[in-house]
Write a protein that holds these residues in place. Structure first.
Motif, PDB file in Angstrom:
ATOM      1  N   SER A   1       0.748  -1.129   0.016  1.00 13.51           N
ATOM      2  CA  SER A   1      -0.131  -0.074  -0.026  1.00 13.51           C
ATOM      3  C   SER A   1       0.901   1.339  -0.044  1.00 13.51           C
ATOM      4  O   SER A   1       2.085   1.187   0.058  1.00 13.51           O
ATOM      5  CB  SER A   1      -0.893  -0.055   1.314  1.00 13.51           C
ATOM      6  N   ALA A   2       0.177   2.352   0.075  1.00 15.87           N
ATOM      7  CA  ALA A   2       0.924   3.470   0.182  1.00 15.87           C
ATOM      8  C   ALA A   2       1.481   3.874   1.394  1.00 15.87           C
ATOM      9  O   ALA A   2       2.626   4.683   1.453  1.00 15.87           O
ATOM     10  CB  ALA A   2      -0.081   4.767  -0.045  1.00 15.87           C
ATOM     11  N   ASP A   3       1.429   2.924   2.270  1.00 12.42           N
ATOM     12  CA  ASP A   3       2.328   2.941   3.497  1.00 12.42           C
ATOM     13  C   ASP A   3       3.575   2.192   3.552  1.00 12.42           C
ATOM     14  O   ASP A   3       4.370   1.929   4.405  1.00 12.42           O
ATOM     15  CB  ASP A   3       1.352   2.358   4.843  1.00 12.42           C
ATOM     16  N   ASP A   4       3.864   1.541   2.290  1.00 18.13           N
ATOM     17  CA  ASP A   4       5.173   1.003   2.146  1.00 18.13           C
ATOM     18  C   ASP A   4       5.955   1.660   1.349  1.00 18.13           C
ATOM     19  O   ASP A   4       5.664   2.807   0.560  1.00 18.13           O
ATOM     20  CB  ASP A   4       4.620  -0.488   1.327  1.00 18.13           C
ATOM     21  N   VAL A   5       7.389   1.280   1.199  1.00 19.16           N
ATOM     22  CA  VAL A   5       8.482   1.864   0.641  1.00 19.16           C
ATOM     23  C   VAL A   5       8.948   0.830  -0.325  1.00 19.16           C
ATOM     24  O   VAL A   5       9.207  -0.285   0.128  1.00 19.16           O
ATOM     25  CB  VAL A   5       9.484   2.540   1.411  1.00 19.16           C
ATOM     26  N   VAL A   6       9.446   1.028  -1.734  1.00 21.59           N
ATOM     27  CA  VAL A   6       9.704   0.282  -2.533  1.00 21.59           C
ATOM     28  C   VAL A   6      11.293   0.580  -2.811  1.00 21.59           C
ATOM     29  O   VAL A   6      11.413   1.735  -3.333  1.00 21.59           O
ATOM     30  CB  VAL A   6       9.095   0.309  -3.718  1.00 21.59           C
ATOM     31  N   PHE A   7      12.198  -0.435  -2.785  1.00 17.49           N
ATOM     32  CA  PHE A   7      13.438  -0.348  -3.174  1.00 17.49           C
ATOM     33  C   PHE A   7      13.973  -1.364  -4.177  1.00 17.49           C
ATOM     34  O   PHE A   7      13.199  -2.375  -4.156  1.00 17.49           O
ATOM     35  CB  PHE A   7      14.536  -0.531  -1.732  1.00 17.49           C
ATOM     36  N   GLY A   8      14.671  -0.752  -5.026  1.00 17.79           N
ATOM     37  CA  GLY A   8      14.731  -1.683  -6.392  1.00 17.79           C
ATOM     38  C   GLY A   8      16.338  -1.351  -6.845  1.00 17.79           C
ATOM     39  O   GLY A   8      16.725  -0.579  -6.803  1.00 17.79           O
TER      40      GLY A   8
ATOM     41  N   LEU B   1      12.425  -4.651  -3.120  1.00 17.10           N
ATOM     42  CA  LEU B   1      12.184  -5.007  -1.921  1.00 17.10           C
ATOM     43  C   LEU B   1      10.968  -4.052  -1.463  1.00 17.10           C
ATOM     44  O   LEU B   1      11.164  -2.949  -1.564  1.00 17.10           O
ATOM     45  CB  LEU B   1      13.224  -4.692  -0.837  1.00 17.10           C
ATOM     46  N   PHE B   2       9.931  -4.687  -0.719  1.00 20.80           N
ATOM     47  CA  PHE B   2       9.009  -3.632  -0.451  1.00 20.80           C
ATOM     48  C   PHE B   2       8.946  -3.897   0.821  1.00 20.80           C
ATOM     49  O   PHE B   2       9.109  -4.806   1.912  1.00 20.80           O
ATOM     50  CB  PHE B   2       7.674  -4.544  -0.672  1.00 20.80           C
ATOM     51  N   VAL B   3       9.055  -2.671   1.879  1.00 21.77           N
ATOM     52  CA  VAL B   3       9.262  -2.468   3.262  1.00 21.77           C
ATOM     53  C   VAL B   3       8.208  -1.535   3.767  1.00 21.77           C
ATOM     54  O   VAL B   3       7.755  -0.465   3.250  1.00 21.77           O
ATOM     55  CB  VAL B   3      10.720  -1.926   3.645  1.00 21.77           C
ATOM     56  N   ALA B   4       7.561  -2.013   4.842  1.00 20.77           N
ATOM     57  CA  ALA B   4       6.666  -1.100   5.604  1.00 20.77           C
ATOM     58  C   ALA B   4       7.579   0.263   6.053  1.00 20.77           C
ATOM     59  O   ALA B   4       8.670   0.066   6.386  1.00 20.77           O
ATOM     60  CB  ALA B   4       6.183  -1.693   6.940  1.00 20.77           C
ATOM     61  N   ALA B   5       6.921   1.299   5.835  1.00 19.30           N
ATOM     62  CA  ALA B   5       7.695   2.647   5.798  1.00 19.30           C
ATOM     63  C   ALA B   5       8.406   2.764   7.146  1.00 19.30           C
ATOM     64  O   ALA B   5       9.429   3.398   7.467  1.00 19.30           O
ATOM     65  CB  ALA B   5       6.361   3.982   5.801  1.00 19.30           C
ATOM     66  N   GLU B   6       7.573   2.372   8.319  1.00 18.23           N
ATOM     67  CA  GLU B   6       8.367   2.177   9.671  1.00 18.23           C
ATOM     68  C   GLU B   6       9.374   1.675   9.710  1.00 18.23           C
ATOM     69  O   GLU B   6      10.193   2.045  10.783  1.00 18.23           O
ATOM     70  CB  GLU B   6       7.092   2.003  10.560  1.00 18.23           C
ATOM     71  N   HIS B   7       9.742   0.899   8.982  1.00 17.59           N
ATOM     72  CA  HIS B   7      10.916   0.105   8.904  1.00 17.59           C
ATOM     73  C   HIS B   7      12.114   0.690   8.101  1.00 17.59           C
ATOM     74  O   HIS B   7      13.282   0.218   8.054  1.00 17.59           O
ATOM     75  CB  HIS B   7      10.913  -1.419   8.658  1.00 17.59           C
ATOM     76  N   ALA B   8      11.835   1.615   7.217  1.00 23.32           N
ATOM     77  CA  ALA B   8      12.685   2.028   6.116  1.00 23.32           C
ATOM     78  C   ALA B   8      13.943   2.557   6.527  1.00 23.32           C
ATOM     79  O   ALA B   8      15.046   2.183   5.938  1.00 23.32           O
ATOM     80  CB  ALA B   8      11.866   3.196   5.129  1.00 23.32           C
ATOM     81  N   GLU B   9      13.872   3.461   7.702  1.00 27.29           N
ATOM     82  CA  GLU B   9      15.309   3.726   8.039  1.00 27.29           C
ATOM     83  C   GLU B   9      16.051   2.737   8.503  1.00 27.29           C
ATOM     84  O   GLU B   9      17.536   2.744   8.338  1.00 27.29           O
ATOM     85  CB  GLU B   9      14.870   4.808   9.219  1.00 27.29           C
ATOM     86  N   GLU B  10      15.744   1.590   9.178  1.00 25.86           N
ATOM     87  CA  GLU B  10      16.542   0.536   9.629  1.00 25.86           C
ATOM     88  C   GLU B  10      17.129  -0.106   8.401  1.00 25.86           C
ATOM     89  O   GLU B  10      18.123  -0.414   8.216  1.00 25.86           O
ATOM     90  CB  GLU B  10      15.702  -0.419  10.290  1.00 25.86           C
TER      91      GLU B  10
END
Length: 114
Positions: free
Chosen positions: A33-40, A46-55
């Motif tokens: 969802s929009a609450d997730d961040v996508v790294f590629g 990799l789809f990551v919950a936004a709350e874990h993006a900094e980690e």
């Protein structure tokens, strides 16, 4: 020339959308969802919950620095085989078939993902 045969070249009707249809997407069994961040990168996505993006970013930076240091040491003449004490790993693996390379890297302080 490509022929569609008896199939029309596009949608033939417009169905009503469910209200949440554009709120989430599914990738296999995983909702995003929009609450997730996508790294590629070249290796994948990799789809990551936004709350874990900094980690995740901090871990990625540590991995990058470790890999750069390994590359610097290779350029200076120290092989990756030597950096990872691969001969020691092979000897331990011969004595203990359950001894994994990941375990070996942890033991020598060379695991980059942790």
């Amino acid at each position: 020339m490509f022929s569609y045969g008896s199939y029309p070249p596009g949608p033939v009707r417009l169905d009503e959308r469910e209200p949440e249809a554009l709120d989430t997407a599914r990738f296999g069994a995983h909702p995003v969802s929009a609450d997730d961040v996508v790294f590629g990168d070249e290796d994948g996505v990799l789809f990551v919950a936004a709350e874990h993006a900094e980690e995740v970013l901090a871990t990625a930076h540590r991995i990058r620095e470790t890999e750069r240091e390994q590359a610097r040491r290779i350029v200076a003449g120290e092989t990756l085989r030597r950096q990872t004490a691969f001969d020691d790993y092979l000897a331990r693996r011969a004595a203990d078939p359950e001894y994994t390379f990941r375990r070996h890297l942890r033991r020598i302080g060379g695991a980059i993902e942790e």
